[in-house]
Design a protein around this motif. Structure first.
Motif, PDB file in Angstrom:
ATOM      1  N   ALA A 135      71.373   7.190  25.246  1.00  0.00           N
ATOM      2  CA  ALA A 135      72.248   8.184  25.447  1.00  0.00           C
ATOM      3  C   ALA A 135      71.597   9.556  25.664  1.00  0.00           C
ATOM      4  CB  ALA A 135      73.330   8.589  24.251  1.00  0.00           C
ATOM      5  N   THR A 136      70.447   9.943  24.992  1.00  0.00           N
ATOM      6  CA  THR A 136      69.650  10.763  25.326  1.00  0.00           C
ATOM      7  C   THR A 136      69.099  10.715  26.832  1.00  0.00           C
ATOM      8  OG1 THR A 136      68.703  11.180  23.273  1.00  0.00           O
ATOM      9  CG2 THR A 136      67.504  12.115  24.951  1.00  0.00           C
ATOM     10  N   GLU A 137      68.583   9.498  27.353  1.00  0.00           N
ATOM     11  CA  GLU A 137      68.148   9.684  28.855  1.00  0.00           C
ATOM     12  C   GLU A 137      69.427   9.957  29.799  1.00  0.00           C
ATOM     13  OE1 GLU A 137      65.614   9.539  32.085  1.00  0.00           O
ATOM     14  OE2 GLU A 137      65.338   9.828  29.936  1.00  0.00           O
ATOM     15  N   ALA A 138      70.643   9.371  29.490  1.00  0.00           N
ATOM     16  CA  ALA A 138      71.717   9.713  30.312  1.00  0.00           C
ATOM     17  C   ALA A 138      72.086  11.148  30.361  1.00  0.00           C
ATOM     18  CB  ALA A 138      72.940   8.652  29.727  1.00  0.00           C
ATOM     19  N   VAL A 139      72.167  11.778  29.108  1.00  0.00           N
ATOM     20  CA  VAL A 139      72.430  13.030  29.258  1.00  0.00           C
ATOM     21  C   VAL A 139      71.194  13.978  29.995  1.00  0.00           C
ATOM     22  CG1 VAL A 139      72.631  15.203  27.793  1.00  0.00           C
ATOM     23  CG2 VAL A 139      73.870  13.176  27.111  1.00  0.00           C
ATOM     24  N   ARG A 140      70.057  13.661  29.736  1.00  0.00           N
ATOM     25  CA  ARG A 140      68.857  14.375  30.321  1.00  0.00           C
ATOM     26  C   ARG A 140      68.953  14.119  31.974  1.00  0.00           C
ATOM     27  NH1 ARG A 140      64.986  11.727  28.022  1.00  0.00           N
ATOM     28  NH2 ARG A 140      64.742  13.301  26.408  1.00  0.00           N
ATOM     29  N   ARG A 141      69.417  12.934  32.344  1.00  0.00           N
ATOM     30  CA  ARG A 141      69.529  12.825  33.932  1.00  0.00           C
ATOM     31  C   ARG A 141      70.592  13.591  34.378  1.00  0.00           C
ATOM     32  NH1 ARG A 141      67.909   6.413  35.121  1.00  0.00           N
ATOM     33  NH2 ARG A 141      65.921   6.427  34.219  1.00  0.00           N
ATOM     34  N   LEU A 142      71.835  13.756  33.636  1.00  0.00           N
ATOM     35  CA  LEU A 142      72.705  14.631  34.095  1.00  0.00           C
ATOM     36  C   LEU A 142      72.331  15.864  34.106  1.00  0.00           C
ATOM     37  CD1 LEU A 142      75.990  15.200  34.850  1.00  0.00           C
ATOM     38  CD2 LEU A 142      76.410  15.626  32.188  1.00  0.00           C
ATOM     39  N   TYR A 143      71.770  16.476  33.390  1.00  0.00           N
ATOM     40  CA  TYR A 143      71.093  17.890  33.331  1.00  0.00           C
ATOM     41  C   TYR A 143      70.354  18.202  34.406  1.00  0.00           C
ATOM     42  CZ  TYR A 143      73.923  19.885  29.615  1.00  0.00           C
ATOM     43  OH  TYR A 143      75.107  20.452  28.774  1.00  0.00           O
ATOM     44  N   GLN A 144      69.308  17.063  34.664  1.00  0.00           N
ATOM     45  CA  GLN A 144      68.511  17.075  35.926  1.00  0.00           C
ATOM     46  C   GLN A 144      69.125  17.236  37.077  1.00  0.00           C
ATOM     47  OE1 GLN A 144      66.263  13.667  34.793  1.00  0.00           O
ATOM     48  NE2 GLN A 144      64.689  14.884  33.805  1.00  0.00           N
ATOM     49  N   TYR A 145      70.006  16.370  37.279  1.00  0.00           N
ATOM     50  CA  TYR A 145      71.051  16.568  38.386  1.00  0.00           C
ATOM     51  C   TYR A 145      71.768  18.068  38.712  1.00  0.00           C
ATOM     52  CZ  TYR A 145      74.962  15.599  41.449  1.00  0.00           C
ATOM     53  OH  TYR A 145      75.759  15.722  42.810  1.00  0.00           O
ATOM     54  N   LEU A 146      72.344  18.421  37.557  1.00  0.00           N
ATOM     55  CA  LEU A 146      72.827  19.797  37.395  1.00  0.00           C
ATOM     56  C   LEU A 146      71.884  20.701  38.139  1.00  0.00           C
ATOM     57  CD1 LEU A 146      74.981  19.325  34.279  1.00  0.00           C
ATOM     58  CD2 LEU A 146      75.801  19.147  36.694  1.00  0.00           C
ATOM     59  N   GLU A 147      70.727  20.690  37.465  1.00  0.00           N
ATOM     60  CA  GLU A 147      69.754  21.671  37.695  1.00  0.00           C
ATOM     61  C   GLU A 147      69.229  21.385  39.281  1.00  0.00           C
ATOM     62  OE1 GLU A 147      65.671  23.130  35.854  1.00  0.00           O
ATOM     63  OE2 GLU A 147      65.769  20.915  36.227  1.00  0.00           O
TER      64      GLU A 147
END
Length: 101
Positions: free
Chosen positions: A30-42
């Motif tokens: 779940a941490t990696e999924a959220v991290r990837r979402l935030y990387q996409y947003l950035e």
């Protein structure tokens, strides 16, 4: 990478469990999924389009998913056939043609 913050999110227990199963099947936490979402947003400076679908589209997707879940197990498989293996082989062929496990 230094830890800079923590996100706490409240989810329906069923949603958390089922979503976690999907992440597990795909080798993500779940941490990696959220991290990837935030990387996409950035990187993109916008929210993914699938998050902005109008309510009608989301409802239609939910109806289709429900119908697919209802169909699971309604068609007999040949003896020894594992649908997961078939799906995995199909996905691999789609992503990397000519490569086999």
């Amino acid at each position: 990478m230094a830890l800079a913050g923590t996100i706490n999110a409240r989810l329906d227990e069923s949603l958390k469990r089922h979503g976690g199963q999907v992440l597990d099947r795909n080798g993500l936490s779940a941490t990696e999924a959220v991290r990837r979402l935030y990387q996409y947003l950035e990187r993109e400076q916008q929210v993914p389009s699938w998050m902005l679908d109008d309510a009608g589209s989301c409802e239609e997707t939910a109806r289709k998913r429900l119908r697919l879940r209802q169909l699971v197990g309604s068609a007999p498989l040949e003896a020894g056939c594992d649908a997961r293996d078939e799906y995995r082989a199909h996905a691999l062929e789609k992503c990397a043609p000519g490569v086999r496990e």
